[in-house]
Each structure stands twice: as C-alpha cells, then as structure tokens.
Design a protein around this motif. Structure first.
Motif, PDB file in Angstrom:
ATOM      1  N   GLU A  36      31.305  52.940  43.958  1.00  0.00           N
ATOM      2  CA  GLU A  36      32.272  53.471  42.997  1.00  0.00           C
ATOM      3  C   GLU A  36      32.282  54.994  43.005  1.00  0.00           C
ATOM      4  OE1 GLU A  36      32.646  51.052  39.107  1.00  0.00           O
ATOM      5  OE2 GLU A  36      30.637  50.655  39.841  1.00  0.00           O
ATOM      6  N   SER A  52      34.183  56.238  45.984  1.00  0.00           N
ATOM      7  CA  SER A  52      35.624  56.067  45.798  1.00  0.00           C
ATOM      8  C   SER A  52      36.196  57.027  44.757  1.00  0.00           C
ATOM      9  CB  SER A  52      35.936  54.627  45.372  1.00  0.00           C
ATOM     10  OG  SER A  52      35.397  54.363  44.093  1.00  0.00           O
ATOM     11  N   ARG A  57      35.587  57.147  41.437  1.00  0.00           N
ATOM     12  CA  ARG A  57      35.927  56.560  40.143  1.00  0.00           C
ATOM     13  C   ARG A  57      34.895  56.870  39.062  1.00  0.00           C
ATOM     14  NH1 ARG A  57      36.967  51.961  43.409  1.00  0.00           N
ATOM     15  NH2 ARG A  57      35.154  50.880  42.569  1.00  0.00           N
ATOM     16  N   ARG A  59      35.162  37.626  47.376  1.00  0.00           N
ATOM     17  CA  ARG A  59      35.417  39.062  47.129  1.00  0.00           C
ATOM     18  C   ARG A  59      34.935  39.914  48.300  1.00  0.00           C
ATOM     19  NH1 ARG A  59      32.884  37.381  42.245  1.00  0.00           N
ATOM     20  NH2 ARG A  59      34.446  36.910  40.657  1.00  0.00           N
ATOM     21  N   LYS A  85      37.206  42.121  51.632  1.00  0.00           N
ATOM     22  CA  LYS A  85      37.095  43.542  51.998  1.00  0.00           C
ATOM     23  C   LYS A  85      37.141  43.759  53.503  1.00  0.00           C
ATOM     24  CE  LYS A  85      34.270  44.633  47.934  1.00  0.00           C
ATOM     25  NZ  LYS A  85      32.921  45.022  47.466  1.00  0.00           N
ATOM     26  N   GLU A 111      42.539  37.067  40.853  1.00  0.00           N
ATOM     27  CA  GLU A 111      41.753  38.301  40.969  1.00  0.00           C
ATOM     28  C   GLU A 111      41.909  38.918  42.357  1.00  0.00           C
ATOM     29  OE1 GLU A 111      37.110  39.531  41.445  1.00  0.00           O
ATOM     30  OE2 GLU A 111      37.524  37.896  40.032  1.00  0.00           O
ATOM     31  N   LEU A 112      41.809  38.086  43.371  1.00  0.00           N
ATOM     32  CA  LEU A 112      41.922  38.587  44.749  1.00  0.00           C
ATOM     33  C   LEU A 112      43.329  39.078  45.064  1.00  0.00           C
ATOM     34  CD1 LEU A 112      39.797  35.912  46.662  1.00  0.00           C
ATOM     35  CD2 LEU A 112      39.145  38.262  46.142  1.00  0.00           C
ATOM     36  N   GLU A 165      45.359  40.432  42.994  1.00  0.00           N
ATOM     37  CA  GLU A 165      45.529  41.724  42.312  1.00  0.00           C
ATOM     38  C   GLU A 165      44.793  42.835  43.053  1.00  0.00           C
ATOM     39  OE1 GLU A 165      44.485  43.825  38.031  1.00  0.00           O
ATOM     40  OE2 GLU A 165      44.489  41.639  38.159  1.00  0.00           O
ATOM     41  N   ASN A 166      43.561  42.551  43.510  1.00  0.00           N
ATOM     42  CA  ASN A 166      42.736  43.582  44.149  1.00  0.00           C
ATOM     43  C   ASN A 166      43.023  43.759  45.638  1.00  0.00           C
ATOM     44  OD1 ASN A 166      41.419  44.048  41.714  1.00  0.00           O
ATOM     45  ND2 ASN A 166      39.818  42.572  42.133  1.00  0.00           N
ATOM     46  N   PHE A 167      43.571  42.719  46.272  1.00  0.00           N
ATOM     47  CA  PHE A 167      43.881  42.779  47.712  1.00  0.00           C
ATOM     48  C   PHE A 167      45.310  42.271  47.934  1.00  0.00           C
ATOM     49  CE2 PHE A 167      39.341  42.044  47.146  1.00  0.00           C
ATOM     50  CZ  PHE A 167      38.789  43.069  47.895  1.00  0.00           C
TER      51      PHE A 167
END
Length: 613
Positions: A252, A255, A257, A308, A312, A334-335, A337-339
């Motif tokens: 994090e 990145s 954040r 998850r 990546k 979830e995936l 939204e994130n990918f």
C-alpha cells in the motif's frame, strides 16, 4: 450559483489555470520593472502584453501535460516541485526561441534578455508558492493546535514514517501531535525529519513516553520482521500506552495510498513474529499470466484469497467454483470491481457431482487448477466421516480425473499439517487426497502437486473469529488445553506460497510451507484479550474445555520417517514420501467408497487407518 464554487476537480483546475495566468502576467511585468530599476522605457509597453500572452500560451499547456493541475493540494511534495521546475524550464526555452525568431526582436537585438531569466525565476517561485501554500498553512495551524491533540511517537524514521508525519502535518483535523521518532538505525539517530528529531532507539520507548508525556504510538515499520513490531508493542504496553496504531502493508505504501487515515489497530497477525516472505514474482507471473485458472472452494477463506492473488497476475480467465452461492457472488463482485479488465466466470457446483464437473472441464478446459474445496472442521468431520470421505477424497478424485482427461497443465491440491500422522477424519482424508495426487502424477499428462500448511489467521470457523466473538460477549474465552499449540500463517502469505509452489512443481511433490514457530493457543487468547483493551483472567476469564475428538496437542509438519528437500525458496520444502501404488490405491478407494455409501462409521475409520498404516 453555489454549485459553481463547489470543490471539484474542474473548479480546482480552473482556479489554478486562472491563478497561473495572473502570476505569469505579474512575473513578466515585475521582470521588466526589476530590469529597468522601476522605470520601464515606453517602447517596451506594447511588447510586455505580447510576451505575457506568449508565455501563457506556452506555460499553461506544458503545466497541464506535467499534471500540475491534477495534484493533491494538501499533499503536494518534492515530486510536484521537480515537475514544476521541468515544466517551467521547457516553457521558457520555447518562449526564448519564439522571441528569438520574432519580427519584433530578431536574434534578441535590442531585447533585454535578462527579463526572460527574471520571469523564469519569478514564475517558478510564484506558481510553486501557490501550490505549496495550503500545505504551509496547514503545517502552521497544525503546529498551533498541538495543545488539542495527543502527543504521539512514531516508530520508524523511514519512508513510511515520513509519509505518515507529512500526512498528519497536512491535516487540520487529526488527533495526533507528533513529537518525534524512534529508530534502531544508527545513522538515523539525531536526524531531523520535517522539524522532528529521531529521539532514540525502539528500546527507549518507555523512557521517552515518560519524558515527553506520550499518549499514542504509531508503528511505521512495514519492511521489517514482525519481531521488531512485537518488541515495539510490548515496550509501549510497558510504558502504559493504550493507543497503538500500525501502518499498512509495504504494498500500500508503494502504491502511494498511505496516510494517517490508513493506520489500523494492532492485530494478532502483527504479533506472530513471522519473517517477511520473499517470492519469485516473475516465476509466478509466468505460471499464471494468460492461463485459464480454475479455483475450487473459491468462496472459502483460502479459495477467495487465492482468487484475489491470482487476479493480480492476469490470467486469461479466472473460473471460480463453489457450492456456496452467496460466497461466490461476493468474491465475484469484489474481483469485478478491483480488476475490471479481468474475465471472470462463476460456477455453482458440488465437486462430488462428476457429470457437472466434467461438463465444466469440457467447456472451459482449465490449464491450472487450484483445489481448495474441502470440509475442514475437525470435530464435525469426526461426527460425519462419510461426508468427509465423499467430499475430501472422492471430490478430489473426480477433479483429478477431469484435470487429467481434459488436459490441465497443473493440479495444485491444498493439503494441511493435519495430514501428518492423522488423528482425525479431516487429516486422514487430506492425506488420501495427497496420495491421489501422487498416483496421478505417475501418468503422462497433468502435473499433480500437493501443498501442506497449518492454520490460517481469521479463516471462517477458526479459533481467532471464535475468540473475538467470545471477547465481545464479555467472555469466557474457551481454550481446549493450556498446552495446545498450532502453526499459523496469514491467508495472503499462505496463498502466495501455494502459487509459488505450484509454479515450481514438476509433478508428484508434496510441498511443505515453513510455518515458523508454533503458537500456544492460550498465549493467543491472552493476546487477543489485551488487544481488546482488557486484562486476561481479570476482566475476561479463560476456561479450559478439554481436547475435542480428533484433535492433537501439537500438529507436525512431517512424520518422524519423512525428511525434506530444500527448494529455491527458503520458505518451501519438499517432503520425502514413500511412493504410492496406483492399483493398490484404486482398490482401497473402491473399498472405502462402498463402506461410506453404507454409512458404516466404525468401518470407515478402520478402513482409513489400514490405508494409511
């Protein structure tokens, strides 16, 4: 009308474009004023306005392309200053060339060239000043409001500590009042960061807490091992500090954040004392990228985290399979939204349904299969041995057969430390699952690999969520035995090592993950009570309930007869197991299937013992 002045990206951009235009005009006019000692000759008046327009035409677009209108005003940093310097330099190079070739002053004849250099410096100072203004203002008012905040010590004077301090200083609404740092690095002792000194080493926390009247501690050590973090927490408790926060992960921070808003309460995982794992990410990427990957049990703790982590590495398609429709829906959403660019297919299916499994394999032809679907609760499987066998053994066999038939490249079976000298149905069925993979690996085709590891933190139904609920209710916290020990891993850590083992596997191996040191469940219970702000056996009682059927006091990673072979990863080993006879195994499986279908519990247990003896 109020919407016009509402803070948005557009209004902020318009504000800075207009501000820059005004500051460019002021800079050029001041440059001429300075060059001519306050008396600008009349012949230059008409050119000043042209030079202002020309400067704005070059500067504003170049500023835009250098992202000088899309920065965070509160968190502006040295990177923006470097971008500003670069953009201003390029702009004035173009401006100089434009003036040089113009009709007004060809080859700079009769032109006061010093005005270009003066304008350059003034534009840099003024445009930089307005960008740093809010941060300077927040720093000043932040310093002035220290009396309303709690004195805070930051552990770690590295990049994470600096970012957290900068974030606190840039915010007017924080409860932290940093007074300094502690760090074990000798070269950082006495160093000043944003006006705050490194006051000493981590061992000095109790002394500094008393001398500086510290009320809060922030641990900003993402790159060190957990032993150092544990040491800092213990010293903080010794100093009587109740409010301890910890920085997020290194990922994090990389990145960008990280801020004081990302700080989290200290969790059990921060106290495990486990070393950071080192992965060959290129090897994992080569294993996963552009491959069609199937994950069974994708709604579970291990399966969802595997999903998850796999996402990546950009598989061509991620196929999620589970019989838990709600869990599959949640992980799929979830995936997505994130990918957003990842292709995902979700299938509701029972791994014991051979026809459905074959249909899925025939349609999608997965290249890599992570088999995480299993019944894992020891006491429940003791009461339902037939279900343990049908799911953990024959579900695995159905998947292995489909992987072999439809040309999968690799099949990775998630095993457990309970498969060693199994005392439970769950452990015994997992060991048979390993044997099935060993048998299939002797055939030409897919590579079958097993990976053993212990308990994962916070997995569904595991001891940590149970303790957490018991503490919420005010106790008592139930521990089976004061000497009970278990190996623990972070779910993300376990899954990444599973992927690394899968990438390394040649077929037939049973990989063993380095689980670190075993943890006493009693110590874990006490630590969780303290993390909740209570004292064990004072505020919340701990009671001992006795060992449950199928449980051991201590789980092994290997049997006494087994040894290990080291691999290229220091956290992954290969167990040296005896070979499996595929024909004998098939015969034993047929026998145990017939017994399981008749619900003969005692016979099931006896049959499994014979298989594994």
């Amino acid at each position: 009308m109020t919407n016009i002045f509402k803070k948005t990206i557009i209004t902020k951009t318009i504000f800075f474009v207009l501000a820059d235009a005004i500051l460019i005009a002021v800079s050029v006019w001041l440059a001429f004023l300075i060059r001519f000692d306050g008396q600008i000759p009349s012949q230059y008046f008409s050119f000043i306005s042209r030079m202002i327009a020309l400067a704005a035409i070059f500067i504003i677009p170049i500023f835009y392309f250098h992202k000088l209108y899309s920065f965070s005003w509160s968190y502006v940093s040295a990177s923006e200053a470097i971008s500003l310097f670069r953009a201003t330099t390029i702009s004035f190079l173009f401006l100089g060339i434009a003036i040089y070739i113009s009709n007004y002053f060809p080859h700079f004849i009769n032109f006061p060239r010093a005005t270009i250099f003066i304008s350059y410096f003034l534009v840099f100072i003024f445009c930089g000043g307005i960008r740093f203004a809010k941060r300077i203002y927040l720093h000043i008012i932040g310093s002035g409001r220290g009396l309303n905040r709690e004195k805070t010590l930051i552990v770690g004077a590295g990049d994470a500590g600096e970012q957290i301090l900068r974030s606190i200083m840039s915010s007017a609404g924080t409860s932290y009042c940093p007074v300094g740092f502690v760090d074990d690095s000798p070269i950082k002792q006495g160093v000043t960061i944003h006006g705050l000194k490194v006051l000493g080493k981590i061992s000095d926390i109790p002394k500094l807490a008393m001398a500086e009247e510290i009320r809060q501690l922030i641990i900003a050590l993402p790159a060190v091992d957990n032993k150092t973090i544990k040491k800092a927490i213990e010293l903080a408790r010794l100093a009587g500090l109740k409010k301890i926060k910890i920085a997020p992960s290194l990922e994090e921070i990389i990145s960008g954040r990280i801020s004081f808003k990302n700080l989290k309460d200290v969790g059990v995982e921060d106290l495990l004392g486990r070393e950071e794992i080192v992965l060959d990410k290129k090897q994992i990427e080569g294993f996963i990228k552009d491959k069609l990957v199937l994950i069974t049990g994708a709604a579970g703790s291990i399966g969802s985290e595997l999903s998850r982590q796999t996402a990546k590495f950009k598989p061509s398609l991620l196929l999620l399979l589970d019989q838990d429709e709600t869990g599959i829906f949640n992980i799929s959403e979830e995936l997505k939204e994130n990918f957003p660019n990842l292709k995902i297919e979700s299938k509701i299916a029972d791994i014991r349904d051979k026809e459905k499994i074959n249909e899925i394999f025939k349609k999608f032809k997965p290249q890599i299969v992570f088999h995480a679907a299993a019944y894992k609760h020891v006491p429940l499987m003791e009461k339902n041995p037939d279900e343990a066998i049908k799911n953990n053994i024959f579900g695995t066999k159905i998947l292995a057969e489909a992987s072999f038939t439809f040309g999968a490249e690799k099949f990775i079976f998630i095993s457990t430390d309970k498969a060693i000298n199994p005392s439970s149905m769950m452990g015994a069925t997992k060991r048979v699952g390993e044997m099935i993979c060993q048998a299939f690996s002797q055939k030409n085709g897919a590579k079958f690999i097993s990976v053993r590891f212990g308990n994962v933190l916070n997995s569904r139904g595991s001891v940590i969520p149970i303790f957490r609920e018991q503490i919420k209710k005010g106790g008592p916290v139930e521990v089976t035995d004061p000497e009970m020990k278990r190996y623990f891993m972070l779910t993300s850590e376990a899954c990444l090592l599973v992927m690394q083992a899968g990438a390394m596997g040649k077929g037939g191996e049973v990989f063993v993950l380095d689980m670190g040191k075993p943890v006493k469940i009693l110590d874990l219970a006490k630590e969780m009570i303290r993390l909740s702000g209570f004292e064990p056996d004072k505020d919340i009682a701990i009671v001992f309930t006795g060992i449950r059927p199928g449980e051991k006091l201590f789980e092994e990673i290997l049997t006494a007869e087994e040894g290990v072979v080291a691999t290229q990863n220091q956290k992954i080993f290969i167990a040296k197991l005896s070979n499996v006879n595929p024909r004998k195994l098939e015969k034993e499986l047929n026998n145990i299937k017939n017994i399981a279908d008749k619900f003969a519990k005692e016979k099931i247990v006896d049959c499994l013992k014979k298989m594994l003896s």
